[in-house]
Design a protein around this motif. Structure first.
Motif, PDB file in Angstrom:
ATOM      1  N   THR A 133     -57.859  47.676  15.542  1.00  0.00           N
ATOM      2  CA  THR A 133     -56.629  47.451  14.577  1.00  0.00           C
ATOM      3  C   THR A 133     -57.580  47.090  13.452  1.00  0.00           C
ATOM      4  O   THR A 133     -58.778  46.704  13.364  1.00  0.00           O
ATOM      5  N   PRO A 134     -56.980  47.398  12.103  1.00  0.00           N
ATOM      6  CA  PRO A 134     -57.724  46.817  10.861  1.00  0.00           C
ATOM      7  C   PRO A 134     -58.409  45.543  10.912  1.00  0.00           C
ATOM      8  O   PRO A 134     -59.703  45.612  10.422  1.00  0.00           O
ATOM      9  N   HIS A 135     -57.616  44.573  11.332  1.00  0.00           N
ATOM     10  CA  HIS A 135     -58.352  43.217  11.227  1.00  0.00           C
ATOM     11  C   HIS A 135     -59.527  43.179  12.308  1.00  0.00           C
ATOM     12  O   HIS A 135     -60.404  42.412  11.903  1.00  0.00           O
ATOM     13  N   GLU A 136     -59.282  43.658  13.525  1.00  0.00           N
ATOM     14  CA  GLU A 136     -60.345  43.727  14.314  1.00  0.00           C
ATOM     15  C   GLU A 136     -61.623  44.326  13.806  1.00  0.00           C
ATOM     16  O   GLU A 136     -62.780  43.835  14.074  1.00  0.00           O
ATOM     17  N   LEU A 137     -61.482  45.422  13.369  1.00  0.00           N
ATOM     18  CA  LEU A 137     -62.513  46.098  12.508  1.00  0.00           C
ATOM     19  C   LEU A 137     -63.217  45.505  11.412  1.00  0.00           C
ATOM     20  O   LEU A 137     -64.500  45.493  11.189  1.00  0.00           O
ATOM     21  N   LEU A 138     -62.322  44.528  10.629  1.00  0.00           N
ATOM     22  CA  LEU A 138     -62.669  43.933   9.257  1.00  0.00           C
ATOM     23  C   LEU A 138     -63.610  42.908   9.995  1.00  0.00           C
ATOM     24  O   LEU A 138     -64.817  42.848   9.572  1.00  0.00           O
ATOM     25  N   ASN A 139     -63.134  42.114  11.157  1.00  0.00           N
ATOM     26  CA  ASN A 139     -64.126  41.053  11.860  1.00  0.00           C
ATOM     27  C   ASN A 139     -65.291  41.454  12.178  1.00  0.00           C
ATOM     28  O   ASN A 139     -66.456  40.759  11.956  1.00  0.00           O
ATOM     29  N   ALA A 140     -65.388  42.662  12.810  1.00  0.00           N
ATOM     30  CA  ALA A 140     -66.500  43.385  13.276  1.00  0.00           C
ATOM     31  C   ALA A 140     -67.768  43.557  12.117  1.00  0.00           C
ATOM     32  O   ALA A 140     -68.923  43.208  12.112  1.00  0.00           O
ATOM     33  N   PHE A 141     -67.104  44.306  11.132  1.00  0.00           N
ATOM     34  CA  PHE A 141     -67.959  44.296   9.696  1.00  0.00           C
ATOM     35  C   PHE A 141     -68.440  43.300   9.193  1.00  0.00           C
ATOM     36  O   PHE A 141     -69.625  42.966   8.749  1.00  0.00           O
ATOM     37  N   ASP A 142     -67.523  42.305   9.181  1.00  0.00           N
ATOM     38  CA  ASP A 142     -67.784  41.019   8.204  1.00  0.00           C
ATOM     39  C   ASP A 142     -68.804  40.231   9.237  1.00  0.00           C
ATOM     40  O   ASP A 142     -69.972  39.476   8.592  1.00  0.00           O
ATOM     41  N   LEU A 143     -68.805  40.194  10.749  1.00  0.00           N
ATOM     42  CA  LEU A 143     -69.787  39.439  11.173  1.00  0.00           C
ATOM     43  C   LEU A 143     -70.956  40.117  11.240  1.00  0.00           C
ATOM     44  O   LEU A 143     -72.121  39.475  11.329  1.00  0.00           O
ATOM     45  N   LEU A 144     -71.240  41.450  11.071  1.00  0.00           N
ATOM     46  CA  LEU A 144     -72.529  42.146  11.171  1.00  0.00           C
ATOM     47  C   LEU A 144     -73.093  41.878   9.546  1.00  0.00           C
ATOM     48  O   LEU A 144     -74.338  41.685   9.525  1.00  0.00           O
ATOM     49  N   LEU A 145     -72.280  41.973   8.478  1.00  0.00           N
ATOM     50  CA  LEU A 145     -72.767  41.863   7.082  1.00  0.00           C
ATOM     51  C   LEU A 145     -72.572  40.650   6.257  1.00  0.00           C
ATOM     52  O   LEU A 145     -73.159  40.636   5.336  1.00  0.00           O
ATOM     53  N   SER A 146     -72.046  39.674   6.952  1.00  0.00           N
ATOM     54  CA  SER A 146     -71.713  38.517   6.097  1.00  0.00           C
ATOM     55  C   SER A 146     -71.713  38.496   4.679  1.00  0.00           C
ATOM     56  O   SER A 146     -72.295  37.971   4.041  1.00  0.00           O
ATOM     57  N   PRO A 147     -70.422  39.058   4.432  1.00  0.00           N
ATOM     58  CA  PRO A 147     -70.081  39.263   2.917  1.00  0.00           C
ATOM     59  C   PRO A 147     -70.093  37.776   2.168  1.00  0.00           C
ATOM     60  O   PRO A 147     -70.485  37.887   1.089  1.00  0.00           O
ATOM     61  N   GLN A 148     -69.810  36.908   2.708  1.00  0.00           N
ATOM     62  CA  GLN A 148     -69.453  35.368   2.255  1.00  0.00           C
ATOM     63  C   GLN A 148     -70.959  35.125   1.509  1.00  0.00           C
ATOM     64  O   GLN A 148     -71.080  34.241   0.652  1.00  0.00           O
ATOM     65  N   ARG A 149     -72.179  35.544   1.875  1.00  0.00           N
ATOM     66  CA  ARG A 149     -73.577  35.085   1.497  1.00  0.00           C
ATOM     67  C   ARG A 149     -73.725  35.766  -0.039  1.00  0.00           C
ATOM     68  O   ARG A 149     -74.779  35.622  -0.497  1.00  0.00           O
ATOM     69  N   PHE A 150     -72.874  36.617  -0.270  1.00  0.00           N
ATOM     70  CA  PHE A 150     -73.463  37.454  -1.689  1.00  0.00           C
ATOM     71  C   PHE A 150     -72.487  37.228  -2.658  1.00  0.00           C
ATOM     72  O   PHE A 150     -71.197  37.224  -2.136  1.00  0.00           O
ATOM     73  N   LYS A 151     -72.963  37.168  -3.788  1.00  0.00           N
ATOM     74  CA  LYS A 151     -72.411  37.220  -5.265  1.00  0.00           C
ATOM     75  C   LYS A 151     -72.158  38.583  -5.455  1.00  0.00           C
ATOM     76  O   LYS A 151     -73.265  39.405  -5.747  1.00  0.00           O
ATOM     77  N   ASP A 152     -71.031  39.452  -5.751  1.00  0.00           N
ATOM     78  CA  ASP A 152     -70.981  40.881  -5.623  1.00  0.00           C
ATOM     79  C   ASP A 152     -70.034  41.371  -6.850  1.00  0.00           C
ATOM     80  O   ASP A 152     -69.577  40.467  -7.599  1.00  0.00           O
ATOM     81  N   PHE A 153     -69.986  42.580  -7.000  1.00  0.00           N
ATOM     82  CA  PHE A 153     -69.173  43.133  -8.474  1.00  0.00           C
ATOM     83  C   PHE A 153     -67.882  43.585  -8.010  1.00  0.00           C
ATOM     84  O   PHE A 153     -67.231  43.978  -8.873  1.00  0.00           O
ATOM     85  N   GLY A 154     -67.709  43.495  -6.642  1.00  0.00           N
ATOM     86  CA  GLY A 154     -66.284  43.840  -6.276  1.00  0.00           C
ATOM     87  C   GLY A 154     -66.065  43.262  -4.955  1.00  0.00           C
ATOM     88  O   GLY A 154     -66.762  42.647  -4.213  1.00  0.00           O
ATOM     89  N   PRO A 155     -64.769  43.362  -4.360  1.00  0.00           N
ATOM     90  CA  PRO A 155     -64.395  42.588  -3.186  1.00  0.00           C
ATOM     91  C   PRO A 155     -64.944  43.647  -1.954  1.00  0.00           C
ATOM     92  O   PRO A 155     -64.988  44.797  -2.093  1.00  0.00           O
ATOM     93  N   ASN A 156     -65.493  42.966  -0.929  1.00  0.00           N
ATOM     94  CA  ASN A 156     -66.201  43.686   0.413  1.00  0.00           C
ATOM     95  C   ASN A 156     -65.219  43.282   1.189  1.00  0.00           C
ATOM     96  O   ASN A 156     -64.742  42.067   1.564  1.00  0.00           O
ATOM     97  N   GLY A 157     -65.049  44.498   2.109  1.00  0.00           N
ATOM     98  CA  GLY A 157     -64.064  44.364   3.154  1.00  0.00           C
ATOM     99  C   GLY A 157     -63.175  45.304   3.351  1.00  0.00           C
ATOM    100  O   GLY A 157     -63.268  46.469   2.855  1.00  0.00           O
ATOM    101  N   LEU A 158     -61.835  44.880   3.802  1.00  0.00           N
ATOM    102  CA  LEU A 158     -60.807  45.946   3.719  1.00  0.00           C
ATOM    103  C   LEU A 158     -60.183  46.030   2.448  1.00  0.00           C
ATOM    104  O   LEU A 158     -59.354  45.048   2.051  1.00  0.00           O
ATOM    105  N   GLN A 159     -60.539  47.235   1.583  1.00  0.00           N
ATOM    106  CA  GLN A 159     -59.835  47.154   0.250  1.00  0.00           C
ATOM    107  C   GLN A 159     -58.622  47.772   0.309  1.00  0.00           C
ATOM    108  O   GLN A 159     -57.632  47.400  -0.858  1.00  0.00           O
ATOM    109  N   VAL A 160     -58.326  48.643   1.169  1.00  0.00           N
ATOM    110  CA  VAL A 160     -56.772  49.159   1.149  1.00  0.00           C
ATOM    111  C   VAL A 160     -56.603  49.389   2.685  1.00  0.00           C
ATOM    112  O   VAL A 160     -57.207  49.931   3.645  1.00  0.00           O
TER     113      VAL A 160
END
Ligand SMILES: [Zn+2]
Length: 257
Positions: free
Chosen positions: A4-31
């Motif tokens: 599902t989109p949310h399981e896939l989001l969890n898998a990407f987030d677990l691997l890439l730890s987006p919470q550790r970064f200050k970024d120029f746009g939202p990381n994760g499920l954009q649409v």
């Protein structure tokens, strides 16, 4: 297999730890799109051409480095935004985008994967990183040899990436320490110099860096924003797809910039 989109989001987030970064746009499920995902198409940029190709390839989800939403946009769904969003929503495709977290991943990210392509390995631990949020990599050749000159390094990059880099600064002299940061990392050049690099590899160059390269005696290689950022998205999407038993295909939409 499917997810599902949310399981896939969890898998990407677990691997890439987006919470550790200050970024120029939202990381994760954009649409958000359909709830069953069997196939991921990865690409560099969520352009209209990539979205169309992904729909033709029957993707349920698209995974990119450059998503749709960036700080400073006016928020209106007009022009190119209307076209791209219209295609995604019309076909019910999920769009995942990871920017700096995808550059930074130590094995699967853009910098690590470009190093792999070029036969470069960062120095061990924190000495192999430089610049803001430690995104830049610095190291040497995997086989321990040195490049005899920046010209030789530029030829090597051309052979691997299939695109002739713009080389500014000293062309002669051996290169032991190479710094690299994919994409539009012009602003990392001074940090690369401070970290002891004799050459800096990135995607783009702007006017000031040509002078810094000449004045500081450090070679600057602008190798193409797209050409240097083609490797992280398929590495991450392929890894996650294999773990979840999903199909994956990388679609390269050429970009001369
Ligand atoms: Zn980029």
């Amino acid at each position: 297999m499917s997810t599902t989109p949310h399981e896939l989001l969890n898998a990407f987030d677990l691997l890439l730890s987006p919470q550790r970064f200050k970024d120029f746009g939202p990381n994760g499920l954009q649409v958000e799109g359909r709830t069953t995902i069997r196939k991921i198409v990865s690409g560099v940029t969520a352009s209209k051409a990539l979205i169309e190709a992904a729909i033709r390839a029957e993707a349920d989800a698209i995974f990119v480095h450059h998503g749709l939403f960036w700080r400073g946009q006016d928020g209106c769904v007009t022009g190119w935004m209307r076209q791209r969003l219209g295609l995604l929503l019309g076909d019910d495709v999920n769009l995942f985008a990871y920017h700096l977290p995808l550059d930074a991943h130590p094995e699967l990210g853009n910098n690590a994967q470009l190093g792999l392509q070029l036969g470069l390995v960062p120095h061990a631990g924190s000495t192999g990183r430089f610049g803001e949020q430690e995104l830049g990599f610095i190291g040497g050749r995997t086989d321990g040899t040195t490049f005899e000159s920046a010209s030789a390094l530029a030829d090597h990059v051309r052979d691997v990436l299939g695109r002739t880099p713009t080389l500014v600064g000293p062309a002669a002299g051996p290169i032991r320490n190479v710094a690299w940061c994919t994409g539009g990392a012009q602003s990392y050049f001074e940090a690369a110099i401070a970290a002891g690099a004799e050459a800096f590899i990135t995607g783009e160059i702007s006017e000031p860096q040509a002078h810094y390269a000449r004045e500081m005696g450090v070679a600057y290689l602008a190798c193409g924003h797209h050409a240097t950022e083609r490797y992280g998205a398929p590495a991450v999407a392929g890894h996650v797809a294999a773990r979840l038993g999903l199909a994956h295909e990388f679609i390269d939409i050429d970009n001369p910039a």
